[in-house]
Design an enzyme around this catalytic site. Structure first.
Site, PDB file in Angstrom:
ATOM      1  N   GLU A 427     -12.009  -3.908  47.420  1.00 53.75           N
ATOM      2  CA  GLU A 427     -10.772  -3.906  48.222  1.00 53.75           C
ATOM      3  C   GLU A 427      -9.725  -2.949  47.661  1.00 53.75           C
ATOM      4  O   GLU A 427      -8.527  -3.199  47.735  1.00 53.75           O
ATOM      5  CB  GLU A 427     -10.186  -5.320  48.350  1.00 53.75           C
ATOM      6  CG  GLU A 427     -11.135  -6.346  48.902  1.00 53.75           C
ATOM      7  CD  GLU A 427     -11.840  -5.888  50.169  1.00 53.75           C
ATOM      8  OE1 GLU A 427     -11.248  -5.116  50.927  1.00 53.75           O
ATOM      9  OE2 GLU A 427     -12.988  -6.308  50.386  1.00 53.75           O
ATOM     10  N   GLY A 428     -10.186  -1.845  47.107  1.00 46.95           N
ATOM     11  CA  GLY A 428      -9.295  -0.867  46.491  1.00 46.95           C
ATOM     12  C   GLY A 428      -9.190  -1.152  45.012  1.00 46.95           C
ATOM     13  O   GLY A 428      -8.692  -2.205  44.614  1.00 46.95           O
TER      14      GLY A 428
END
Length: 567
Positions: A427-428
């Site tokens: 998610e980053g």
């Protein structure tokens, strides 16, 4: 592995620290009364402790596997998922129009933390569905909403997101997956996606994939990407899954941890998909899902940290070793006490930051106020990065508390460290979160940051009479952070910001942690005051060295050549 949901901490933070009363004072969330909140947390805790926690070890020892093209899940996971779905925990914050409960994101955040602490591998499944639900609520057509949302909210179907490709990781704009119009309002999706969490299972009727792909007229980069709903089984008009779509699980990844959570390579071969949002507007729709997931992943780190802490605490209370005073258990040794207290203090700080974030999201939903929206956006990368860093640090320290036994798989301490490690990546990555914080989230010239710092300093001023030394330390830390924030905002060359982005985010989290611990001490609880004293005197000073790092900028870093690094 035994697990007890820390409901008393949740309730204290909501009542005294994070401003949950502001949420329930709005018409939107007025039904979330104290009695209802207590009942929800109690019921969720029971499920996590009695149903999910016993699956933690089973998922690690008996991983999900691919059997003739079908994903077979770990023993007990089907029953665990059923308990989550039938309890209504997937659609807690979803719109009642589609079968959701319409509850505050704050409560969903707490339940997600409990589930993560009990069994992270299984919790990842409903987290993906929650993100997909929010993306569809904001961006899908009415027809797609009517068909998919009730099934996702009930848990009959589950959702995924498909971004990453072998050549397109964080650089999503480099993706090659194609979407060709079929001429009937649908699209043929062709390409390969990797690292797809819970891409398939053997316990839901259908799996709904949100897939990023490029239309024939899509320009290069992220501005040419569109988003498509691509179900495993194509449903008919009344929602009954029909023929199989042209997609398949190619393989499952062999991972360091999270063995109970199948992570797949997916192949789309002209699979039928439906456009979500406008053409070439895929990134906006996907970011709705990703921002939901970033709060959720930060909470995953906190949940695992809580599980690892409880595991280490139980061992330290029981293990006799050396000439310890008192009970003779290793918990009496000063260094073990230091490790356990650090774990507890950091978990508390990270949890409070996550709840501040969730409250800001709820207030944005309830009021539409731009200030609340900016606050939520600013806190999201801090929640994700600090929450997962704390998860990794606490799980690692948990192994250390166990000593040699922590390195032995049978104790279960190592599983927490292996499972939580990926949360700082997906998610980053946490580096990307930090870069987002010092760039995009400071496009307002630092206004959101300065408002938070003003709040911290006002809190310190209010605490001076009761806790003068602690209040002064927090106030001075906030002032130093303010000066560094002013320096950052003044840097037009983003490399000057990026070089110190990670230490800046960590320093901001440290100062926020001092603020929430001081607020807890002000509530009059002696145990929390002692924990606040430990955090503010021993952990908060870390911010000073971090901010020195930030203000060095990028010049000396960029002066180091590739040859220097290889020498």
């Amino acid at each position: 592995m035994p697990y007890r949901a820390p409901v008393s901490d949740y309730q204290f933070l909501m009542d005294h620290v994070t401003g949950f009363a502001d949420v329930t004072a709005t018409p939107r969330f007025a039904e979330a009364t104290p009695d209802m909140t207590a009942a929800i947390l109690s019921e969720a805790a029971k499920m996590c402790e009695e149903v999910l926690a016993p699956m933690q070890r089973a998922g690690d020892l008996h991983p999900a596997h691919l059997d003739n093209g079908v994903v077979r899940t770990s023993p007990g996971f089907a029953d665990g998922y059923k308990a989550i779905a039938t309890g209504g925990w997937i659609g807690m914050s979803a719109s009642p129009e589609n079968g959701g409960l319409g509850l505050p994101m704050t409560l969903t955040t707490l339940v997600n933390e409990m589930m993560s602490g009990a069994c992270l591998a299984l919790q990842l499944n409903p987290l993906m569905s929650q993100g997909q639900i929010e993306a569809l609520e904001h961006h899908a057509s009415d027809a797609i909403k009517a068909l998919y949302l009730p099934k996702l909210i009930s848990g009959e179907w589950c959702g995924t997101m498909n971004l990453t490709e072998p050549q397109a990781g964080s650089d999503v704009g480099a993706l090659r997956t194609k979407a060709e119009p079929n001429g009937d309002g649908t699209y043929a999706i062709t390409g390969q996606k990797i690292y797809i969490s819970w891409a398939d299972n053997d316990f839901t009727e259908n799996v709904c994939h949100l897939v990023l792909a490029r239309l024939p007229d899509g320009v290069p980069g992220t501005k040419g990407i569109s988003l498509f709903m691509v179900p495993k089984l194509i449903p008919d008009a009344d929602g009954t899954p029909g023929k199989r779509n042209d997609l398949r699980v190619v393989s499952l990844e062999h991972k360091m941890g999270l063995h109970g959570s199948p992570t797949a390579v997916m192949e789309y071969s002209g699979a039928t998909g439906w456009l979500i949002g406008p053409e070439h507007g895929g990134m906006a729709a996907m970011f709705t899902m990703m921002n939901n997931a970033r709060l959720g992943v930060g909470v995953q780190g906190i949940g695992v940290a809580e599980g690892a802490y409880q595991h280490a605490l139980a061992y330290a209370q029981d293990r006799k070793q050396g000439k310890a005073p008192g009970t003779g258990a290793i918990i009496e040794h000063a260094d073990v006490r230091r490790m356990l207290t650090t774990m507890k203090a950091d978990i508390y700080a990270a949890r409070a930051i996550a709840l501040m974030n969730a409250v800001a999201i709820d207030m944005t939903s309830a009021t539409g106020d731009a200030g609340w929206k900016a606050r939520a956006a600013f806190l999201t990368p801090i929640t994700k990065a600090f929450g997962t860093d704390v998860g990794i640090d606490v799980a690692n320290t948990g192994v250390q508390v166990h000593g040699g036994m922590g390195f032995i798989e049978e104790t279960g301490a190592a599983q927490y460290a292996r499972d939580v490690r990926v949360t700082a990546i997906y998610e980053g990555t946490n580096g990307i979160q930090a870069m987002d914080l010092v760039a995009r989230k400071m496009m307002d010239s630092g206004e959101a940051a300065f408002r938070l710092l003003e709040e911290i300093e006002q809190g310190a001023e209010a605490a001076r009479a009761a806790h003068p030394a602690l209040a002064e330390a927090v106030w001075q830390a906030a002032e130093t952070l303010r000066e560094t924030t002013e320096w950052l905002v003044g840097q037009s060359d983003l490399n000057q910001r990026f070089a110190g982005a990670v230490p800046y985010l960590r320093a901001f989290a440290r100062v926020l942690g001092g603020h929430v611990h001081l607020s807890s001490a002000m509530a009059g609880d002696a145990a929390r005051a002692r924990l606040a004293t430990f955090y503010i005197k021993r952990l908060l000073p870390e911010h000073a060295g971090l901010l020195v790092h930030v203000r060095e900028g990028a010049d000396d870093l960029l002066a180091i050549s590739n040859d220097d690094l290889a020498a």
